[in-house]
Design a protein around this motif. Sequence first.
Motif, PDB file in Angstrom:
ATOM      1  N   ILE A 148       0.856  -1.196   0.000  1.00  0.00           N
ATOM      2  CA  ILE A 148       0.000   0.000   0.000  1.00  0.00           C
ATOM      3  C   ILE A 148       0.886   1.239   0.000  1.00  0.00           C
ATOM      4  O   ILE A 148       1.618   1.481   0.952  1.00  0.00           O
ATOM      5  CB  ILE A 148      -0.944   0.007   1.216  1.00  0.00           C
ATOM      6  N   ALA A 149       0.833   2.003  -1.084  1.00  0.00           N
ATOM      7  CA  ALA A 149       1.693   3.178  -1.186  1.00  0.00           C
ATOM      8  C   ALA A 149       0.974   4.391  -1.765  1.00  0.00           C
ATOM      9  O   ALA A 149       1.589   5.413  -2.028  1.00  0.00           O
ATOM     10  CB  ALA A 149       2.919   2.857  -2.044  1.00  0.00           C
ATOM     11  N   ILE A 185       9.843   5.500   3.809  1.00  0.00           N
ATOM     12  CA  ILE A 185      11.305   5.424   3.820  1.00  0.00           C
ATOM     13  C   ILE A 185      11.873   6.545   2.959  1.00  0.00           C
ATOM     14  O   ILE A 185      12.845   7.213   3.332  1.00  0.00           O
ATOM     15  CB  ILE A 185      11.795   4.045   3.320  1.00  0.00           C
ATOM     16  N   ALA A 186      11.261   6.749   1.801  1.00  0.00           N
ATOM     17  CA  ALA A 186      11.684   7.812   0.891  1.00  0.00           C
ATOM     18  C   ALA A 186      10.949   9.101   1.224  1.00  0.00           C
ATOM     19  O   ALA A 186      10.099   9.582   0.461  1.00  0.00           O
ATOM     20  CB  ALA A 186      11.449   7.402  -0.556  1.00  0.00           C
ATOM     21  N   THR A 187      11.254   9.657   2.391  1.00  0.00           N
ATOM     22  CA  THR A 187      10.741  10.970   2.790  1.00  0.00           C
ATOM     23  C   THR A 187      11.875  11.735   3.461  1.00  0.00           C
ATOM     24  O   THR A 187      12.852  11.148   3.930  1.00  0.00           O
ATOM     25  CB  THR A 187       9.558  10.871   3.773  1.00  0.00           C
ATOM     26  N   ALA A 188      11.725  13.034   3.521  1.00  0.00           N
ATOM     27  CA  ALA A 188      12.782  13.879   4.071  1.00  0.00           C
ATOM     28  C   ALA A 188      13.074  13.567   5.534  1.00  0.00           C
ATOM     29  O   ALA A 188      14.221  13.651   5.982  1.00  0.00           O
ATOM     30  CB  ALA A 188      12.393  15.344   3.907  1.00  0.00           C
ATOM     31  N   ILE A 231      14.825   2.860  -3.095  1.00  0.00           N
ATOM     32  CA  ILE A 231      13.357   2.761  -3.036  1.00  0.00           C
ATOM     33  C   ILE A 231      12.761   3.417  -4.278  1.00  0.00           C
ATOM     34  O   ILE A 231      11.874   2.868  -4.944  1.00  0.00           O
ATOM     35  CB  ILE A 231      12.819   3.440  -1.761  1.00  0.00           C
ATOM     36  N   ILE A 232      13.261   4.602  -4.617  1.00  0.00           N
ATOM     37  CA  ILE A 232      12.741   5.350  -5.764  1.00  0.00           C
ATOM     38  C   ILE A 232      13.008   4.611  -7.072  1.00  0.00           C
ATOM     39  O   ILE A 232      12.159   4.577  -7.969  1.00  0.00           O
ATOM     40  CB  ILE A 232      13.377   6.758  -5.802  1.00  0.00           C
ATOM     41  N   ASP A 233      14.175   3.999  -7.180  1.00  0.00           N
ATOM     42  CA  ASP A 233      14.592   3.373  -8.434  1.00  0.00           C
ATOM     43  C   ASP A 233      14.031   1.964  -8.631  1.00  0.00           C
ATOM     44  O   ASP A 233      14.095   1.429  -9.746  1.00  0.00           O
ATOM     45  CB  ASP A 233      16.124   3.288  -8.500  1.00  0.00           C
ATOM     46  N   ALA A 285      11.962  -3.575   2.314  1.00  0.00           N
ATOM     47  CA  ALA A 285      11.020  -2.784   1.512  1.00  0.00           C
ATOM     48  C   ALA A 285       9.917  -3.705   1.022  1.00  0.00           C
ATOM     49  O   ALA A 285      10.113  -4.913   0.895  1.00  0.00           O
ATOM     50  CB  ALA A 285      11.709  -2.124   0.319  1.00  0.00           C
ATOM     51  N   GLY A 286       8.758  -3.140   0.749  1.00  0.00           N
ATOM     52  CA  GLY A 286       7.635  -3.905   0.238  1.00  0.00           C
ATOM     53  C   GLY A 286       7.479  -3.758  -1.260  1.00  0.00           C
ATOM     54  O   GLY A 286       8.162  -2.946  -1.910  1.00  0.00           O
ATOM     55  N   GLN A 287       6.567  -4.517  -1.820  1.00  0.00           N
ATOM     56  CA  GLN A 287       6.372  -4.520  -3.269  1.00  0.00           C
ATOM     57  C   GLN A 287       5.758  -3.228  -3.794  1.00  0.00           C
ATOM     58  O   GLN A 287       5.690  -3.025  -5.007  1.00  0.00           O
ATOM     59  CB  GLN A 287       5.505  -5.713  -3.668  1.00  0.00           C
ATOM     60  N   GLY A 288       5.351  -2.348  -2.897  1.00  0.00           N
ATOM     61  CA  GLY A 288       4.802  -1.065  -3.330  1.00  0.00           C
ATOM     62  C   GLY A 288       5.854  -0.065  -3.771  1.00  0.00           C
ATOM     63  O   GLY A 288       5.523   1.076  -4.113  1.00  0.00           O
ATOM     64  N   VAL A 289       7.140  -0.462  -3.799  1.00  0.00           N
ATOM     65  CA  VAL A 289       8.201   0.482  -4.174  1.00  0.00           C
ATOM     66  C   VAL A 289       7.996   1.078  -5.559  1.00  0.00           C
ATOM     67  O   VAL A 289       8.428   2.207  -5.827  1.00  0.00           O
ATOM     68  CB  VAL A 289       9.601  -0.175  -4.115  1.00  0.00           C
ATOM     69  N   GLY A 290       7.365   0.339  -6.442  1.00  0.00           N
ATOM     70  CA  GLY A 290       7.169   0.840  -7.798  1.00  0.00           C
ATOM     71  C   GLY A 290       6.297   2.078  -7.881  1.00  0.00           C
ATOM     72  O   GLY A 290       6.289   2.769  -8.904  1.00  0.00           O
ATOM     73  N   GLN A 291       5.578   2.381  -6.809  1.00  0.00           N
ATOM     74  CA  GLN A 291       4.719   3.571  -6.771  1.00  0.00           C
ATOM     75  C   GLN A 291       5.421   4.775  -6.166  1.00  0.00           C
ATOM     76  O   GLN A 291       4.815   5.840  -6.031  1.00  0.00           O
ATOM     77  CB  GLN A 291       3.460   3.258  -5.963  1.00  0.00           C
ATOM     78  N   VAL A 292       6.696   4.607  -5.781  1.00  0.00           N
ATOM     79  CA  VAL A 292       7.445   5.679  -5.125  1.00  0.00           C
ATOM     80  C   VAL A 292       8.449   6.260  -6.112  1.00  0.00           C
ATOM     81  O   VAL A 292       9.321   5.552  -6.618  1.00  0.00           O
ATOM     82  CB  VAL A 292       8.183   5.154  -3.876  1.00  0.00           C
ATOM     83  N   ASP A 293       8.339   7.554  -6.403  1.00  0.00           N
ATOM     84  CA  ASP A 293       9.241   8.164  -7.379  1.00  0.00           C
ATOM     85  C   ASP A 293       9.914   9.430  -6.873  1.00  0.00           C
ATOM     86  O   ASP A 293      10.547  10.164  -7.642  1.00  0.00           O
ATOM     87  CB  ASP A 293       8.501   8.460  -8.684  1.00  0.00           C
TER      88      ASP A 293
END
Length: 321
Positions: free
Chosen positions: A184-185, A208-211, A223-225, A286-294
Amino acid sequence: MALPDILKQTRIPVVAAPMFIVSGPELVIAQCKAGIIGTFPALNARPSGTLEKWIVRIKLELAEYQAANPEKVVAPFGVNQICHPSNNRLQEDMEVCVRQEVPIIITSLQANQQVYDATHSYGGIILHDVTNLRHTRKALGMGADGVIAVCAGAGGHAGRLSPFALIPEIREFFDGPILASGSIASGGSVAGALAIGADMAYIGTRFIATAEANAEEGYKQEIIDSTGEDIVYSSLFTGVHGNYLKGSIRRAGMDPDNLPEADKSTMNFGSGGNTDKKAWKDIWGAGQGVGQVDSAPPVGEVIDEMEDEFQEAIARLAKHA
């Protein structure tokens, strides 16, 4: 059973998952200010005497922010307790949580009657991580107020069942709080979790990918990649199956496609893991929702976007009603 009032104090029905190393006071405070429930593992506060300082800081900063912004939804916070026998801090950390009356305690790996009773003694609520029906029934039988269905695709320790399987099966015999965890992302996924019977979504990887996250820049960038195909499900690193980033496994000198299995009895939260390269520190969860994080913006921007997505998803569903 109605959702406890403490869980209703959010902009959108989201609890931020507690993540080893990554979740600290800065991240939790930002999450709560943004209107979702922020949590962290007690074991992140090192040395152990640091835990009370973290809790006091979180309470103080949130109270000050709410007083200065009475129109804002400021969500409560919670602390995750690892109830595994190798966690030799559990009793000490729970004494701190009782003294500070932490409103939400999340228990993982084992249901623990003493922790449940201690939390209920001051009016706190217990949410317990589960991956199957047996664990669910056991935790509820001991007095857990709600469960977190940690399903396939969730970051860190995760189960094998789809949320479309586990959550409806739990709902057949439990009408209390169920949180959905696993890939869930986005706000659309939050709406989807509610559609299958959950009360709230439980989100880790996106934060995880936040300031404000206490994660290395390399971790955030990976995470982003990454995409969902870059997630490896393995028991090697802690003794319990979990999801990890392929890139971090390769950098540790291992082949992510040929990892040996580890026995659950080897789990030891005092040692940091089963390999020279440690889970969470070197082997990144990391979870499988990483693909939604850019991107890696401040938490407030993530929640603003997630709320918009959530409302758009609800509107789309309404068209089919």
